[in-house]
Design a protein around this motif. Structure first.
Motif, PDB file in Angstrom:
ATOM      1  N   VAL A  82      -6.938  10.160  12.049  1.00  0.00           N
ATOM      2  CA  VAL A  82      -5.735  10.993  12.225  1.00  0.00           C
ATOM      3  C   VAL A  82      -4.684  10.553  11.195  1.00  0.00           C
ATOM      4  O   VAL A  82      -4.452   9.350  11.019  1.00  0.00           O
ATOM      5  CB  VAL A  82      -5.155  10.825  13.654  1.00  0.00           C
ATOM      6  N   GLU A  83      -4.087  11.532  10.519  1.00  0.00           N
ATOM      7  CA  GLU A  83      -3.073  11.190   9.529  1.00  0.00           C
ATOM      8  C   GLU A  83      -1.708  11.047  10.218  1.00  0.00           C
ATOM      9  O   GLU A  83      -1.266  11.975  10.899  1.00  0.00           O
ATOM     10  CB  GLU A  83      -2.999  12.283   8.474  1.00  0.00           C
ATOM     11  N   ILE A  84      -1.107   9.894  10.063  1.00  0.00           N
ATOM     12  CA  ILE A  84       0.186   9.639  10.724  1.00  0.00           C
ATOM     13  C   ILE A  84       1.279   9.521   9.663  1.00  0.00           C
ATOM     14  O   ILE A  84       1.094   8.867   8.638  1.00  0.00           O
ATOM     15  CB  ILE A  84       0.131   8.300  11.517  1.00  0.00           C
ATOM     16  N   LEU A  85       2.404  10.174   9.913  1.00  0.00           N
ATOM     17  CA  LEU A  85       3.552  10.015   9.016  1.00  0.00           C
ATOM     18  C   LEU A  85       4.402   8.882   9.576  1.00  0.00           C
ATOM     19  O   LEU A  85       4.920   8.971  10.697  1.00  0.00           O
ATOM     20  CB  LEU A  85       4.354  11.322   8.956  1.00  0.00           C
ATOM     21  N   SER A  86       4.506   7.804   8.815  1.00  0.00           N
ATOM     22  CA  SER A  86       5.118   6.582   9.358  1.00  0.00           C
ATOM     23  C   SER A  86       6.588   6.444   8.976  1.00  0.00           C
ATOM     24  O   SER A  86       6.928   6.390   7.790  1.00  0.00           O
ATOM     25  CB  SER A  86       4.374   5.345   8.855  1.00  0.00           C
ATOM     26  N   PHE A  87       7.430   6.371  10.004  1.00  0.00           N
ATOM     27  CA  PHE A  87       8.861   6.128   9.787  1.00  0.00           C
ATOM     28  C   PHE A  87       9.303   4.940  10.645  1.00  0.00           C
ATOM     29  O   PHE A  87      10.462   4.830  11.010  1.00  0.00           O
ATOM     30  CB  PHE A  87       9.675   7.373  10.157  1.00  0.00           C
ATOM     31  N   ASN A  88       8.326   4.122  10.995  1.00  0.00           N
ATOM     32  CA  ASN A  88       8.618   3.009  11.900  1.00  0.00           C
ATOM     33  C   ASN A  88       8.679   1.675  11.165  1.00  0.00           C
ATOM     34  O   ASN A  88       8.948   0.651  11.767  1.00  0.00           O
ATOM     35  CB  ASN A  88       7.556   2.937  13.003  1.00  0.00           C
ATOM     36  N   ILE A  89       8.434   1.700   9.855  1.00  0.00           N
ATOM     37  CA  ILE A  89       8.252   0.428   9.150  1.00  0.00           C
ATOM     38  C   ILE A  89       9.512   0.013   8.387  1.00  0.00           C
ATOM     39  O   ILE A  89      10.134   0.841   7.720  1.00  0.00           O
ATOM     40  CB  ILE A  89       7.040   0.529   8.190  1.00  0.00           C
ATOM     41  N   GLY A  90       9.844  -1.273   8.483  1.00  0.00           N
ATOM     42  CA  GLY A  90      11.084  -1.770   7.878  1.00  0.00           C
ATOM     43  C   GLY A  90      10.899  -2.363   6.507  1.00  0.00           C
ATOM     44  O   GLY A  90      11.316  -3.500   6.280  1.00  0.00           O
ATOM     45  N   GLU A  91      10.262  -1.618   5.604  1.00  0.00           N
ATOM     46  CA  GLU A  91      10.169  -2.159   4.242  1.00  0.00           C
ATOM     47  C   GLU A  91      10.212  -1.037   3.216  1.00  0.00           C
ATOM     48  O   GLU A  91       9.773   0.079   3.486  1.00  0.00           O
ATOM     49  CB  GLU A  91       8.904  -3.002   4.053  1.00  0.00           C
ATOM     50  N   PRO A  92      10.780  -1.331   2.021  1.00  0.00           N
ATOM     51  CA  PRO A  92      10.830  -0.292   0.995  1.00  0.00           C
ATOM     52  C   PRO A  92       9.419   0.192   0.654  1.00  0.00           C
ATOM     53  O   PRO A  92       8.469  -0.596   0.665  1.00  0.00           O
ATOM     54  CB  PRO A  92      11.450  -1.009  -0.212  1.00  0.00           C
ATOM     55  N   ASP A  93       9.291   1.501   0.379  1.00  0.00           N
ATOM     56  CA  ASP A  93       7.976   2.045   0.022  1.00  0.00           C
ATOM     57  C   ASP A  93       7.728   1.920  -1.478  1.00  0.00           C
ATOM     58  O   ASP A  93       6.701   2.364  -1.974  1.00  0.00           O
ATOM     59  CB  ASP A  93       7.882   3.521   0.444  1.00  0.00           C
ATOM     60  N   PHE A  94       8.681   1.317  -2.210  1.00  0.00           N
ATOM     61  CA  PHE A  94       8.530   1.177  -3.663  1.00  0.00           C
ATOM     62  C   PHE A  94       7.674  -0.050  -3.974  1.00  0.00           C
ATOM     63  O   PHE A  94       7.570  -0.964  -3.162  1.00  0.00           O
ATOM     64  CB  PHE A  94       9.907   1.021  -4.317  1.00  0.00           C
ATOM     65  N   ASP A  95       7.067  -0.036  -5.188  1.00  0.00           N
ATOM     66  CA  ASP A  95       6.321  -1.218  -5.613  1.00  0.00           C
ATOM     67  C   ASP A  95       7.291  -2.249  -6.168  1.00  0.00           C
ATOM     68  O   ASP A  95       8.344  -1.903  -6.703  1.00  0.00           O
ATOM     69  CB  ASP A  95       5.330  -0.843  -6.731  1.00  0.00           C
ATOM     70  N   THR A  96       6.904  -3.512  -6.090  1.00  0.00           N
ATOM     71  CA  THR A  96       7.679  -4.562  -6.760  1.00  0.00           C
ATOM     72  C   THR A  96       7.745  -4.200  -8.247  1.00  0.00           C
ATOM     73  O   THR A  96       6.715  -3.867  -8.845  1.00  0.00           O
ATOM     74  CB  THR A  96       6.968  -5.926  -6.595  1.00  0.00           C
ATOM     75  N   PRO A  97       8.955  -4.256  -8.872  1.00  0.00           N
ATOM     76  CA  PRO A  97       9.059  -3.898 -10.298  1.00  0.00           C
ATOM     77  C   PRO A  97       8.057  -4.659 -11.168  1.00  0.00           C
ATOM     78  O   PRO A  97       7.743  -5.829 -10.901  1.00  0.00           O
ATOM     79  CB  PRO A  97      10.503  -4.271 -10.645  1.00  0.00           C
ATOM     80  N   GLU A  98       7.612  -3.983 -12.231  1.00  0.00           N
ATOM     81  CA  GLU A  98       6.512  -4.497 -13.056  1.00  0.00           C
ATOM     82  C   GLU A  98       6.818  -5.868 -13.658  1.00  0.00           C
ATOM     83  O   GLU A  98       5.955  -6.756 -13.672  1.00  0.00           O
ATOM     84  CB  GLU A  98       6.218  -3.486 -14.168  1.00  0.00           C
ATOM     85  N   ASN A  99       8.052  -6.043 -14.148  1.00  0.00           N
ATOM     86  CA  ASN A  99       8.364  -7.331 -14.794  1.00  0.00           C
ATOM     87  C   ASN A  99       8.285  -8.486 -13.795  1.00  0.00           C
ATOM     88  O   ASN A  99       7.904  -9.601 -14.151  1.00  0.00           O
ATOM     89  CB  ASN A  99       9.735  -7.277 -15.494  1.00  0.00           C
ATOM     90  N   ILE A 100       8.591  -8.203 -12.531  1.00  0.00           N
ATOM     91  CA  ILE A 100       8.501  -9.265 -11.513  1.00  0.00           C
ATOM     92  C   ILE A 100       7.025  -9.532 -11.189  1.00  0.00           C
ATOM     93  O   ILE A 100       6.595 -10.688 -11.068  1.00  0.00           O
ATOM     94  CB  ILE A 100       9.292  -8.867 -10.243  1.00  0.00           C
ATOM     95  N   ARG A 101       6.259  -8.453 -11.105  1.00  0.00           N
ATOM     96  CA  ARG A 101       4.808  -8.635 -10.861  1.00  0.00           C
ATOM     97  C   ARG A 101       4.186  -9.456 -11.984  1.00  0.00           C
ATOM     98  O   ARG A 101       3.377 -10.355 -11.747  1.00  0.00           O
ATOM     99  CB  ARG A 101       4.102  -7.273 -10.760  1.00  0.00           C
ATOM    100  N   ASP A 102       4.592  -9.162 -13.235  1.00  0.00           N
ATOM    101  CA  ASP A 102       4.057  -9.909 -14.382  1.00  0.00           C
ATOM    102  C   ASP A 102       4.386 -11.395 -14.268  1.00  0.00           C
ATOM    103  O   ASP A 102       3.554 -12.249 -14.577  1.00  0.00           O
ATOM    104  CB  ASP A 102       4.645  -9.352 -15.694  1.00  0.00           C
ATOM    105  N   LYS A 103       5.591 -11.689 -13.813  1.00  0.00           N
ATOM    106  CA  LYS A 103       5.981 -13.097 -13.641  1.00  0.00           C
ATOM    107  C   LYS A 103       5.108 -13.767 -12.585  1.00  0.00           C
ATOM    108  O   LYS A 103       4.779 -14.955 -12.689  1.00  0.00           O
ATOM    109  CB  LYS A 103       7.449 -13.194 -13.201  1.00  0.00           C
TER     110      LYS A 103
END
Ligand SMILES: Cc1ncc(COP(=O)(O)O)c(C=O)c1O
Length: 396
Positions: free
Chosen positions: A29-50
């Motif tokens: 079942v596909e659920i639309l989630s609005f219950n989660i307390g975290e940004p849906d964005f990815d960690t910025p690339e330069n930080i991931r590279d570090k």
């Protein structure tokens, strides 16, 4: 038999929902989630590279218990530049998330018999964290009609000779309230007069809208700063929830005790994540500002949609990424086998009927409301609100 401290923990009202979501997802079942307390964005690339670089550079061993001096110095620079607060690196501890920083502070300050004031609605973990120390959480209800602002008089009335500290969270999860300088000054002075510590959780400081200003309570006087332990971290500002880096800044002796405690509990914070976090503080590439523009667009759309649904009223949140619509007009209504008596019933109904996951207000100390996190794409918010509106129309 398990220890009382574990037996006394109230199971989170969100756990029931989370396991139900997992079950439904498992069934496809596909659920639309609005219950989660975290940004849906990815960690910025330069930080991931570090983060990747950290492994090759050998940042894979224990660091000092309170975090690397480099990172603590970088946080000190940030606090001075962005918050106008002067701290040395010895007055800062880096932890595995703001959560550990909060727990360290509470374990350092509180014990059996103490009381901790928590404005309500509150973030779910505050209560259990306080209970784990043996102290008693004292909840003080803030008014929805006043946008959940700090009610100083009510807080004043809740102070006793056992009050050890107050936990304030601005911008606030779950209400989105941002406390004003005047309110913070009044609370700060009240705490100084009554010898009460202030745990100032500022994890959402950068997620603010409409030109609002975040004020760190410690800037308001030296006396207030001396009673304050500031809590913050990289989770929300830099979309780094899984990296587990948070920090606390406060009087040297408290930070030293917190560091001793942390040393025995977890040795220190995650080493590669500390290295990556240096980049977050040094070079955020406007990633936060970009996130705020998108959150703001969703916030306005979401709140507008909610207020156009018959039976719902919703304050416009000023910060963080949560809306807290009042849904109490649906209590007492029913449809087929569903009888809606409270926020948990409505949350279950929305999950099963609309395939929309929200968090019940009950989990945050306010049963008239539900919490909807807009850390989901605009497309999903549109779909989610359509489904929610359609389902609510069934309730008679
Ligand atoms: C108010 C508040 N404080 C602290 C935290 C914990 O942050 P961290 O991921 O740094 O442990 C959260 C996370 O949801 C939060 O909402």
């Amino acid at each position: 038999m398990f220890a009382k401290r574990v037996q006394n923990m109230t199971p989170s009202a969100t756990i029931e929902i989370t396991s139900k979501i997992a079950e439904l997802k498992k069934q496809g079942v596909e659920i639309l989630s609005f219950n989660i307390g975290e940004p849906d964005f990815d960690t910025p690339e330069n930080i991931r590279d570090k983060g990747k670089e950290a492994l090759d550079l050998g940042h894979t061993r224990y660091t000092p218990a309170g975090g690397t001096i480099d990172l603590r110095e970088e946080i000190a620079k940030k606090l001075l530049k962005e918050n106008n607060l002067e701290y040395t690196y010895q007055e800062i501890i880096v932890s595995n998330g703001a959560k550990q920083a909060l727990m360290n502070a509470l374990l350092t300050l509180c014990e059996e018999g103490d009381e901790v004031i928590i404005p309500s609605p509150y973030w779910v973990s505050y209560i259990e964290m306080v209970k784990l120390t043996g102290a008693k959480p004292v909840l003080v209800d803030m008014e929805e009609s006043d946008n959940f602002n700090l009610n100083i008089e009510k807080i004043k009335e809740s102070i006793t000779d056992k009050t050890k500290c107050i936990m304030i969270n601005t911008p606030n999860n779950p209400t989105g309230a941002i406390y004003t300088e005047t309110q913070l000054r009044e609370i700060g002075n009240l705490c100084v007069e009554n010898d009460i510590f202030i745990l100032s959780d500022e994890i959402y400081e950068k997620l603010i809208y409409d030109g609002e200003k975040h004020v760190s309570i410690g800037t308001l006087s030296k006396e207030i700063k001396d009673k304050t332990i500031l809590i913050n971290g990289v989770s929300k500002s830099f979309a780094m929830t899984g990296w587990r880096i948070g920090y606390a800044a406060g009087p040297k002796d408290i930070i030293k005790a917190m560091t001793n405690l942390q040393g025995h509990m977890t040795t220190g914070p995650n080493a590669p994540a500390q290295h990556a976090s240096l980049e977050a503080f040094r070079n955020s590439n406007n990633s936060v500002e970009k996130m705020v523009v998108e959150f703001d667009r969703r916030r306005k759309y979401l709140v507008d949609r909610l207020n156009n649904i018959q039976g719902i009223t919703c304050n416009l949140p000023k910060g963080a990424f949560y809306a807290m619509p009042n849904v109490s007009s649906f209590y007492g209504k029913s449809w087929e086998n569903y009888k809606i008596k409270n926020s948990m019933d409505l949350t279950n109904f929305l999950l099963e009927e609309a395939k929309v996951a929200v968090a019940p207000g009950e989990a945050f100390g306010i049963d008239d409301n539900i919490r909807i996190a807009y850390s989901n794409s605009m497309d999903n918010i549109v779909k989610g609100m359509d489904a929610l509106e359609k389902a609510l129309k069934k309730l008679k």
